[in-house]
Scaffold this motif. Structure first.
Motif, PDB file in Angstrom:
ATOM      1  N   GLY A  76     -76.387  31.226 -33.411  1.00 31.19           N
ATOM      2  CA  GLY A  76     -76.191  29.863 -32.938  1.00 31.19           C
ATOM      3  C   GLY A  76     -77.494  29.094 -32.970  1.00 31.19           C
ATOM      4  N   VAL A  77     -77.391  27.801 -32.757  1.00 31.60           N
ATOM      5  CA  VAL A  77     -78.570  26.943 -32.662  1.00 31.60           C
ATOM      6  C   VAL A  77     -78.425  26.090 -31.415  1.00 31.60           C
ATOM      7  CG1 VAL A  77     -77.669  25.007 -34.042  1.00 31.60           C
ATOM      8  CG2 VAL A  77     -80.125  25.444 -33.976  1.00 31.60           C
ATOM      9  N   ALA A  78     -79.515  25.957 -30.656  1.00 31.61           N
ATOM     10  CA  ALA A  78     -79.494  25.179 -29.422  1.00 31.61           C
ATOM     11  C   ALA A  78     -79.632  23.700 -29.739  1.00 31.61           C
ATOM     12  CB  ALA A  78     -80.614  25.628 -28.497  1.00 31.61           C
ATOM     13  N   ILE A  79     -78.759  22.899 -29.129  1.00 34.59           N
ATOM     14  CA  ILE A  79     -78.825  21.444 -29.257  1.00 34.59           C
ATOM     15  C   ILE A  79     -78.471  20.853 -27.895  1.00 34.59           C
ATOM     16  CG2 ILE A  79     -76.481  21.435 -30.235  1.00 34.59           C
ATOM     17  CD1 ILE A  79     -79.286  18.862 -31.005  1.00 34.59           C
ATOM     18  N   GLY A  80     -79.476  20.310 -27.206  1.00 37.21           N
ATOM     19  CA  GLY A  80     -79.247  19.820 -25.857  1.00 37.21           C
ATOM     20  C   GLY A  80     -78.759  20.942 -24.952  1.00 37.21           C
ATOM     21  N   ASP A  81     -77.685  20.679 -24.219  1.00 36.25           N
ATOM     22  CA  ASP A  81     -77.106  21.683 -23.325  1.00 36.25           C
ATOM     23  C   ASP A  81     -75.992  22.464 -23.998  1.00 36.25           C
ATOM     24  OD1 ASP A  81     -78.781  20.868 -21.251  1.00 36.25           O
ATOM     25  OD2 ASP A  81     -77.368  19.343 -20.559  1.00 36.25           O
ATOM     26  N   ALA A  82     -75.945  22.430 -25.314  1.00 36.13           N
ATOM     27  CA  ALA A  82     -74.878  23.095 -26.062  1.00 36.13           C
ATOM     28  C   ALA A  82     -75.462  24.066 -27.080  1.00 36.13           C
ATOM     29  CB  ALA A  82     -74.002  22.056 -26.765  1.00 36.13           C
ATOM     30  N   ILE A  83     -74.583  24.900 -27.615  1.00 31.19           N
ATOM     31  CA  ILE A  83     -74.946  25.832 -28.686  1.00 31.19           C
ATOM     32  C   ILE A  83     -73.946  25.647 -29.818  1.00 31.19           C
ATOM     33  CG2 ILE A  83     -75.271  28.237 -29.365  1.00 31.19           C
ATOM     34  CD1 ILE A  83     -75.814  28.904 -26.433  1.00 31.19           C
ATOM     35  N   LEU A  84     -74.457  25.428 -31.020  1.00 32.39           N
ATOM     36  CA  LEU A  84     -73.592  25.305 -32.198  1.00 32.39           C
ATOM     37  C   LEU A  84     -73.380  26.693 -32.793  1.00 32.39           C
ATOM     38  CD1 LEU A  84     -72.090  23.647 -34.354  1.00 32.39           C
ATOM     39  CD2 LEU A  84     -74.294  23.408 -35.554  1.00 32.39           C
ATOM     40  N   ASP A  85     -72.128  27.057 -32.976  1.00 26.94           N
ATOM     41  CA  ASP A  85     -71.747  28.352 -33.543  1.00 26.94           C
ATOM     42  C   ASP A  85     -71.976  28.307 -35.054  1.00 26.94           C
ATOM     43  OD1 ASP A  85     -70.441  30.616 -34.539  1.00 26.94           O
ATOM     44  OD2 ASP A  85     -68.908  30.563 -32.969  1.00 26.94           O
ATOM     45  N   LEU A  86     -73.060  28.911 -35.513  1.00 25.08           N
ATOM     46  CA  LEU A  86     -73.399  28.839 -36.927  1.00 25.08           C
ATOM     47  C   LEU A  86     -72.491  29.716 -37.779  1.00 25.08           C
ATOM     48  CD1 LEU A  86     -77.299  28.819 -36.729  1.00 25.08           C
ATOM     49  CD2 LEU A  86     -75.760  26.881 -37.117  1.00 25.08           C
ATOM     50  N   ALA A  87     -72.058  30.837 -37.235  1.00 28.87           N
ATOM     51  CA  ALA A  87     -71.116  31.677 -37.977  1.00 28.87           C
ATOM     52  C   ALA A  87     -69.823  30.921 -38.230  1.00 28.87           C
ATOM     53  CB  ALA A  87     -70.850  32.971 -37.209  1.00 28.87           C
ATOM     54  N   ALA A  88     -69.370  30.175 -37.233  1.00 25.75           N
ATOM     55  CA  ALA A  88     -68.160  29.379 -37.404  1.00 25.75           C
ATOM     56  C   ALA A  88     -68.381  28.255 -38.416  1.00 25.75           C
ATOM     57  CB  ALA A  88     -67.716  28.799 -36.065  1.00 25.75           C
ATOM     58  N   CYS A  89     -69.598  27.715 -38.471  1.00 22.62           N
ATOM     59  CA  CYS A  89     -69.903  26.682 -39.462  1.00 22.62           C
ATOM     60  C   CYS A  89     -69.794  27.239 -40.882  1.00 22.62           C
ATOM     61  CB  CYS A  89     -71.300  26.127 -39.232  1.00 22.62           C
ATOM     62  SG  CYS A  89     -71.470  25.041 -37.788  1.00 22.62           S
ATOM     63  N   ALA A 122     -74.213  26.880 -20.746  1.00 22.09           N
ATOM     64  CA  ALA A 122     -74.069  27.501 -19.427  1.00 22.09           C
ATOM     65  C   ALA A 122     -72.933  28.517 -19.390  1.00 22.09           C
ATOM     66  CB  ALA A 122     -73.840  26.420 -18.366  1.00 22.09           C
ATOM     67  N   ASP A 123     -72.003  28.422 -20.337  1.00 24.83           N
ATOM     68  CA  ASP A 123     -70.870  29.343 -20.367  1.00 24.83           C
ATOM     69  C   ASP A 123     -71.104  30.537 -21.288  1.00 24.83           C
ATOM     70  OD1 ASP A 123     -69.551  27.574 -18.692  1.00 24.83           O
ATOM     71  OD2 ASP A 123     -68.562  26.521 -20.350  1.00 24.83           O
ATOM     72  N   CYS A 124     -72.281  30.615 -21.892  1.00 27.29           N
ATOM     73  CA  CYS A 124     -72.555  31.641 -22.903  1.00 27.29           C
ATOM     74  C   CYS A 124     -73.618  32.623 -22.422  1.00 27.29           C
ATOM     75  CB  CYS A 124     -73.034  30.986 -24.210  1.00 27.29           C
ATOM     76  SG  CYS A 124     -71.830  29.871 -24.965  1.00 27.29           S
ATOM     77  N   THR A 125     -73.621  33.787 -23.034  1.00 25.12           N
ATOM     78  CA  THR A 125     -74.640  34.800 -22.794  1.00 25.12           C
ATOM     79  C   THR A 125     -75.595  34.834 -23.982  1.00 25.12           C
ATOM     80  OG1 THR A 125     -73.098  36.158 -21.506  1.00 25.12           O
ATOM     81  CG2 THR A 125     -75.072  37.254 -22.375  1.00 25.12           C
ATOM     82  N   LEU A 126     -76.882  34.856 -23.691  1.00 26.84           N
ATOM     83  CA  LEU A 126     -77.894  34.941 -24.742  1.00 26.84           C
ATOM     84  C   LEU A 126     -78.408  36.372 -24.845  1.00 26.84           C
ATOM     85  CD1 LEU A 126     -79.898  31.666 -24.028  1.00 26.84           C
ATOM     86  CD2 LEU A 126     -78.267  32.088 -25.871  1.00 26.84           C
ATOM     87  N   HIS A 127     -78.643  36.830 -26.072  1.00 25.76           N
ATOM     88  CA  HIS A 127     -79.055  38.196 -26.343  1.00 25.76           C
ATOM     89  C   HIS A 127     -80.420  38.203 -27.023  1.00 25.76           C
ATOM     90  CE1 HIS A 127     -74.828  39.306 -25.622  1.00 25.76           C
ATOM     91  NE2 HIS A 127     -74.522  38.264 -26.384  1.00 25.76           N
ATOM     92  N   PRO A 133     -70.038  33.484 -26.681  1.00 28.51           N
ATOM     93  CA  PRO A 133     -69.147  32.715 -25.812  1.00 28.51           C
ATOM     94  C   PRO A 133     -68.382  33.686 -24.909  1.00 28.51           C
ATOM     95  CG  PRO A 133     -68.873  32.124 -28.133  1.00 28.51           C
ATOM     96  CD  PRO A 133     -69.670  33.384 -28.092  1.00 28.51           C
ATOM     97  N   ALA A 134     -67.801  33.200 -23.850  1.00 28.21           N
ATOM     98  CA  ALA A 134     -67.087  34.056 -22.907  1.00 28.21           C
ATOM     99  C   ALA A 134     -66.037  34.900 -23.625  1.00 28.21           C
ATOM    100  CB  ALA A 134     -66.432  33.204 -21.827  1.00 28.21           C
ATOM    101  N   GLY A 135     -66.141  36.204 -23.462  1.00 22.48           N
ATOM    102  CA  GLY A 135     -65.157  37.116 -24.019  1.00 22.48           C
ATOM    103  C   GLY A 135     -65.254  37.331 -25.513  1.00 22.48           C
ATOM    104  N   ALA A 136     -66.298  36.845 -26.144  1.00 24.53           N
ATOM    105  CA  ALA A 136     -66.437  36.961 -27.604  1.00 24.53           C
ATOM    106  C   ALA A 136     -67.656  37.817 -27.950  1.00 24.53           C
ATOM    107  CB  ALA A 136     -66.546  35.578 -28.236  1.00 24.53           C
ATOM    108  N   SER A 137     -67.748  38.190 -29.208  1.00 25.30           N
ATOM    109  CA  SER A 137     -68.845  39.017 -29.678  1.00 25.30           C
ATOM    110  C   SER A 137     -70.060  38.146 -30.006  1.00 25.30           C
ATOM    111  CB  SER A 137     -68.415  39.801 -30.917  1.00 25.30           C
ATOM    112  OG  SER A 137     -67.995  38.903 -31.945  1.00 25.30           O
TER     113      SER A 137
END
Length: 430
Positions: A47-60, A115-120, A39-43
């Motif tokens: 995550g897992v892709a769902i539609g146009d969103a990404i679920l933060d699995l570490a946060a889960c 769209a607000d995230c960077t993929l590695h 996410p912007a400004g984060a390490s």
């Protein structure tokens, strides 16, 4: 659960409370691919892709919604190393979290706009090996150099491969710097050094290794599928002029190691279970696979019902507002060897594969020009330029060109899923 069996996570009637997942071309709830995102400004985190969103699995995991320690790591190698049964259980849990409205209050705050995230790169790639199992590509390229004998005698007995360079693999979106190198034009008496004049793409399927094997312990063909953690798209860029000069006697080197692009989402074998199909039968007269590469279940379910596509956009096309042009479209089943066969063969001499290793299928081409997987084939080695909507022509790629690979899995009675983009733009040599 066998790798071709389905469960409730594949139910075409299952929907997600994430609105953008409905009818999403790549990431409906039936897919759930894993990736590494920031996410912007984060390490980076899992995550897992769902539609146009990404679920933060570490946060889960932190919120007690999922019990899976590898999801707290900053790479997916640990996740890839999980036994199949644990991967299946994790997929079922994530599917339940994203489909049952009762979980929405706890899970929705952990979603990020993609769209607000960077993929590695999803994993720390220890080793990368590229195969040559696209039979039509091998015939097309071989015919340009050996018209009367395009395939060498070993091709139908052994999955041909070579070891590539893991350090130059990059995720979709990273630009490709045109490589410089040594080549010998036909009219030159001695080689010249400079930017490649015959830059090409290669349409490939990437295979992520999950559970590895100990050094000296081969992987039996009947167990090979359990060692695969997922799939991606792979563009193994090639400098054809460097390659023609350097490849004998040891094969690809600087013509291939300057950059390889992958799609960043790991599409799991579990997600692809509904799209398993029989391996196409070998032509009459071809030898049967040797016993260590022969398995009835693999032949019955070892191919994938994937449609592969390549698109090209030039700078002039983008300036004119023209959409990318589709260069080719064809099925991924145009592979002479299955994924299990290349995994088994890779480890057959005792080579130890490790979680996060990446294998490439080699260029996958259809029998006809509209499904060829490289410009080397489409342009007949540069002799037949292709015409573009902008009035331009191409035999090979020019600076400013952008190549995008896509893949869609489809089967009757199931929701189609995709791999996301595998895209890169070419920038001038440095």
């Amino acid at each position: 659960m066998s790798y071709w069996q389905t469960d409730e996570t594949h139910d075409p009637a299952r929907t997600s409370w994430v609105a953008s997942a409905q009818d999403h071309g790549d990431f409906p709830i039936q897919n759930l691919p894993y990736g590494l995102f920031s996410p912007a400004g984060a390490s980076p985190r899992a995550g897992v892709a769902i539609g146009d969103a990404i679920l933060d699995l570490a946060a889960c995991v932190g919120a007690g919604l999922i019990d899976c320690a590898p999801l707290l790591e900053d790479q997916l190698n640990g996740l890839m190393a999980l036994p199949v049964a644990e991967r299946v259980a994790l997929r079922r849990r994530i599917s339940a979290l994203l489909s049952n409205p009762a979980h929405r209050p706890a899970v929705e705050p952990l979603l990020h706009r993609a769209a607000d995230c960077t993929l590695h790169l999803p994993a720390r790639i220890g080793d990368y090996s590229d195969f040559y199992v696209g039979i039509h590509h091998a015939n097309n390229i071989g015919r340009q150099f050996r018209p009367d004998n395009p395939l060498l005698p070993n091709y139908k007995y052994v999955p041909i491969g070579y070891h590539g360079r893991a350090s130059s693999i990059r995720p979709s979106g990273d630009p490709l710097v045109r490589p410089r190198g040594q080549r010998k034009p036909p009219e030159a008496e001695v080689p010249v050094v400079g930017p490649t004049a015959r830059l090409d793409y290669e349409l490939e399927l990437g295979v992520w290794i999950g559970t590895g094997n100990d050094l000296g312990s081969p992987i039996p063909i009947g167990e090979a599928a359990d060692h695969v953690a997922g799939f991606c798209l792979l563009n193994d860029w090639s400098a054809r002029d460097f390659q023609a000069w350097e490849y004998q006697p040891l094969g690809p080197f600087l013509a291939k190691n300057f950059h390889s692009t992958i799609s960043p989402w790991v599409v799991t074998p579990e997600a692809l279970a509904p799209f398993r199909i029989a391996q196409p039968p070998r032509p009459q007269g071809d030898p049967a696979p040797l016993p260590y590469l022969s398995d009835a279940d693999d032949q019955a379910h070892g191919a994938l019902a994937l449609t592969l596509e390549v698109y090209l956009s030039t700078r002039a096309m983008r300036d004119a507002g023209q959409p990318p042009m589709r260069l080719s479209q064809g099925p991924a089943s145009n592979m002479y060897w299955t994924v299990s066969q290349i995994v088994t063969h890779h480890a057959s001499n005792g080579c130890n594969l490790m979680p996060g290793d990446l294998l490439g299928s080699g260029t996958i081409s259809a029998p006809t020009r509209d499904g060829y997987g490289s410009l080397m084939e489409i342009s007949s080695g540069g002799r037949e330029p292709i015409s573009l909507p902008s009035g331009e022509t191409r035999c090979f790629l020019e600076d400013g060109d952008e190549v995008t690979l896509r893949a869609t899995a489809s089967a009757p009675g199931h929701v189609s899923i995709g791999f996301g983009e595998c895209r890169a733009m070419i920038v001038p040599a440095r």
